[in-house]
Design a protein around this motif. Structure first.
Motif, short mmCIF file in Angstrom:
data_model
loop_
_atom_site.label_atom_id
_atom_site.label_comp_id
_atom_site.label_asym_id
_atom_site.label_seq_id
_atom_site.Cartn_x
_atom_site.Cartn_y
_atom_site.Cartn_z
N ILE A 145 3.80 7.97 -3.47
CA ILE A 145 3.49 7.09 -2.34
C ILE A 145 4.26 5.79 -2.53
N ASP A 146 4.80 5.28 -1.43
CA ASP A 146 5.56 4.04 -1.52
C ASP A 146 5.31 3.22 -0.25
N HIS A 147 4.57 2.13 -0.38
CA HIS A 147 4.26 1.29 0.77
C HIS A 147 5.38 0.29 1.07
N GLY A 148 6.41 0.28 0.23
CA GLY A 148 7.50 -0.65 0.44
C GLY A 148 8.80 0.01 0.88
N SER A 149 9.00 1.29 0.54
CA SER A 149 10.27 1.97 0.84
C SER A 149 10.02 3.32 1.53
N TYR A 150 9.05 3.33 2.42
CA TYR A 150 8.78 4.57 3.14
C TYR A 150 9.72 4.69 4.33
N ALA A 151 9.81 5.92 4.87
CA ALA A 151 10.64 6.16 6.06
C ALA A 151 9.85 5.81 7.30
N VAL A 152 10.35 4.89 8.08
CA VAL A 152 9.62 4.37 9.25
C VAL A 152 9.36 5.47 10.26
N SER A 153 10.31 6.37 10.44
CA SER A 153 10.20 7.36 11.51
C SER A 153 9.10 8.39 11.27
N GLY A 154 8.65 8.54 10.03
CA GLY A 154 7.65 9.58 9.79
C GLY A 154 6.62 9.18 8.78
N SER A 155 6.22 7.92 8.79
CA SER A 155 5.30 7.43 7.77
C SER A 155 3.92 8.05 7.90
N GLU A 156 3.47 8.28 9.12
CA GLU A 156 2.17 8.91 9.40
C GLU A 156 1.02 8.16 8.73
N GLY A 157 1.23 6.93 8.37
CA GLY A 157 0.15 6.12 7.82
C GLY A 157 -0.05 6.24 6.33
N ASP A 158 0.34 7.36 5.70
CA ASP A 158 0.09 7.51 4.27
C ASP A 158 1.29 7.15 3.41
N HIS A 159 2.44 6.93 4.04
CA HIS A 159 3.65 6.48 3.33
C HIS A 159 4.06 7.43 2.22
N THR A 160 3.91 8.72 2.45
CA THR A 160 4.35 9.73 1.48
C THR A 160 5.75 10.26 1.77
N LEU A 161 6.27 9.94 2.96
CA LEU A 161 7.65 10.29 3.27
C LEU A 161 8.52 9.09 2.90
N ILE A 162 9.27 9.25 1.83
CA ILE A 162 9.98 8.13 1.22
C ILE A 162 11.45 8.16 1.60
N ALA A 163 12.00 6.97 1.81
CA ALA A 163 13.44 6.82 2.01
C ALA A 163 14.01 6.24 0.71
N ALA A 164 14.53 7.10 -0.12
CA ALA A 164 14.98 6.70 -1.46
C ALA A 164 16.49 6.49 -1.47
N ASP A 165 16.92 5.42 -2.14
CA ASP A 165 18.35 5.15 -2.23
C ASP A 165 18.76 4.60 -3.60
N ASP A 166 17.91 4.82 -4.60
CA ASP A 166 18.23 4.37 -5.96
C ASP A 166 18.92 5.52 -6.70
N PHE A 167 20.24 5.67 -6.45
CA PHE A 167 21.01 6.78 -7.02
C PHE A 167 21.62 6.38 -8.37
N ILE A 168 21.87 7.38 -9.17
CA ILE A 168 22.61 7.15 -10.41
C ILE A 168 24.04 6.77 -10.06
N LYS A 169 24.61 5.86 -10.80
CA LYS A 169 25.98 5.42 -10.53
C LYS A 169 26.94 6.31 -11.33
N SER A 170 27.32 7.41 -10.72
CA SER A 170 28.21 8.36 -11.39
C SER A 170 28.96 9.17 -10.34
N ASP A 171 30.28 9.02 -10.31
CA ASP A 171 31.09 9.76 -9.36
C ASP A 171 31.13 11.25 -9.68
N VAL A 172 31.02 11.59 -10.94
CA VAL A 172 31.11 13.01 -11.29
C VAL A 172 29.85 13.76 -10.86
N LEU A 173 28.71 13.07 -10.85
CA LEU A 173 27.46 13.71 -10.44
C LEU A 173 27.30 13.76 -8.93
N LEU A 174 27.61 12.66 -8.25
CA LEU A 174 27.34 12.56 -6.82
C LEU A 174 28.60 12.39 -5.97
#
Length: 438
Positions: A145-174
């Motif tokens: 659950i994330d009340h600060g970084s949830y996805a606005v379009s589908g929060s549905e009040g419980d904020h379990t749909l998360i918009a995550a953008d904290d990726f590992i910094k690695s070109d070979v992985l991503l």
């Protein structure tokens, strides 16, 4: 009946031979077959974009229900597949001969694995993950659950749909192309076993996230919270087998691939989430389409010579070279780096030198053999985040000077020579003076 039996065995042998012919090889790492185990065959269509992406890149997928009694990873001691995808989070027991030990043996043999879980993850899936250093939240009702970084379009009040953008910094992985849009995630979080140094976070939760039951109030602090929650993690074993663990099966779904996304607190709206790019790039890594290295043409010889000697002499000047290439998904390309080192090793490294490169895959170094004789090894131990490790060793003896190879007069011994002759001269003078003086 005997003729029928012989014919059946012959056909099975030919079938197995064809299977092994198209299996993983170091010369063509992506020529492979993948077994996909599903809870429900409907996942084949609901996650079709991901599967089609794999097939378009030359992978052969074999779809089966996870409880199929005919499931087998190997036959006659040979593995039938080079990769395994487990999209069966609720399965309590696999069909056929497959179990936790068989999956771990599969990875131990150098094969690759993708595991996707969700809020209903079974003990079976949790056990496989735990053996690889990934510990899913023990609370079966907990989700991230994330009340600060949830996805606005589908929060549905419980904020379990998360918009995550904290990726590992690695070109070979991503990949080298930055993932601009956040990734939609809905599922369970996990932590990494601190005793396992081979597991890495690829996608982390934000500092405001926590793991709990969204339908009940918190009475105690959550066991997982903040950036310590990993949403997607990877493992590269010491045998270069690779594995991906995701706490969300929906992460791979067509719905999440196509959904627009806007992160809470941000004015940026994206017409499409970053899921497809994220999953595609990560699948390229886990199935060795990127970050797979090979070393060829290992050579060593004395400076000014080309032939490789059977033995070196102390203080010889020598050259060592090796060619290193990286698989690009379709061909071998020169690997360029500035941190490849060679050791001249006997119990401990007597020489440790960073090799120069011509930017075309050739690495080379020159050095002097130490003034110590014995049995040495040329060693290259190369380990870099996201890349397959290289471990090269070549044994070579080193001898001392022969009796007729020393210099006639050693410059460093001149003081001793002078001391000897001066002592003899002084004795002669002393004797002469003592005998003939009155």
């Amino acid at each position: 009946m005997a003729k029928i039996s012989i014919a059946t065995v012959f056909i099975a042998s030919i079938s197995l031979l064809l299977t092994l012919t198209h299996s993983f090889s170091t010369e063509n790492p992506t020529d492979r077959r993948i077994l996909v185990l599903l809870d429900d065959l409907a996942l084949k269509s609901s996650h079709s974009i991901f599967f089609n992406s794999l097939q378009s890149r030359g992978f052969e997928l074999d779809f089966k229900l996870s409880d199929d009694p005919k499931i087998a990873l190997q036959r006659y001691g040979q593995y039938l597949y080079d990769g395994l995808i487990l999209f069966s989070p609720t399965t309590e027991r696999f069909g056929g001969s497959l179990d936790v030990a068989a999956v771990l043996d599969f990875v131990d043999s150098g094969k690759d694995l993708i595991v996707a879980a969700d809020a209903s993850a079974s003990d079976l899936i949790r056990s496989i993950a735990a053996e690889c250093g990934v510990d899913f939240d023990e609370d079966p009702s907990a989700v991230v659950i994330d009340h600060g970084s949830y996805a606005v379009s589908g929060s549905e009040g419980d904020h379990t749909l998360i918009a995550a953008d904290d990726f590992i910094k690695s070109d070979v992985l991503l990949g080298s192309t930055k993932i601009e849009a956040p990734v939609l995630f809905k599922g369970i979080g996990h932590s990494l076993n601190p005793a396992n140094s081979l597991v890495l976070k690829v996608l982390s939760a934000s500092p405001s996230a926590y793991s709990a039951n969204p339908k009940s109030k918190l009475s105690t602090p959550p066991s997982l919270s903040g950036s310590s929650i990993s949403l997607v993690s990877v493992v590269q074993a010491r045998n270069n087998a690779r594995a991906v663990f995701s706490g969300s099966l929906d992460l791979f779904s067509n719905k999440f691939f196509k959904s627009p996304v806007q992160k809470a607190g941000s004015s940026n709206k994206y017409a499409k989430s970053g899921n497809e790019q994220f999953v595609t790039e990560l699948s390229k890594w886990v199935f060795h389409e990127r970050g797979h290295l090979k070393a060829v043409n290992v050579k060593h010889h004395r400076v000014g010579e080309t032939d490789e000697p059977a033995i070196y002499r102390i203080n010889d000047d020598l050259e060592y070279s090796v060619e290193i290439y990286e698989w690009s998904g379709s061909s071998w390309e020169p690997y360029v780096a500035d941190d490849v080192q060679v050791q001249f090793y006997m119990m401990s490294p007597y020489v440790l030198k960073t090799m120069s490169t011509d930017k075309k895959g050739l690495y080379h170094a020159s050095f002097k053999v130490p003034d110590v004789y014995g049995v040495f090894q040329f060693k290259v131990e190369y380990q870099r985040l996201g890349y397959t490790s290289l471990s090269l060793a070549k044994q070579i003896p080193v001898r001392p000077f022969r009796h007729n190879e020393y210099e006639r007069f050693i410059p460093t011994a001149f003081p001793y020579y002078g001391a000897s002759f001066s002592t003899m001269a002084a004795f002669f003078i002393f004797s002469f003076v003592y005998l003939y003086s009155k």
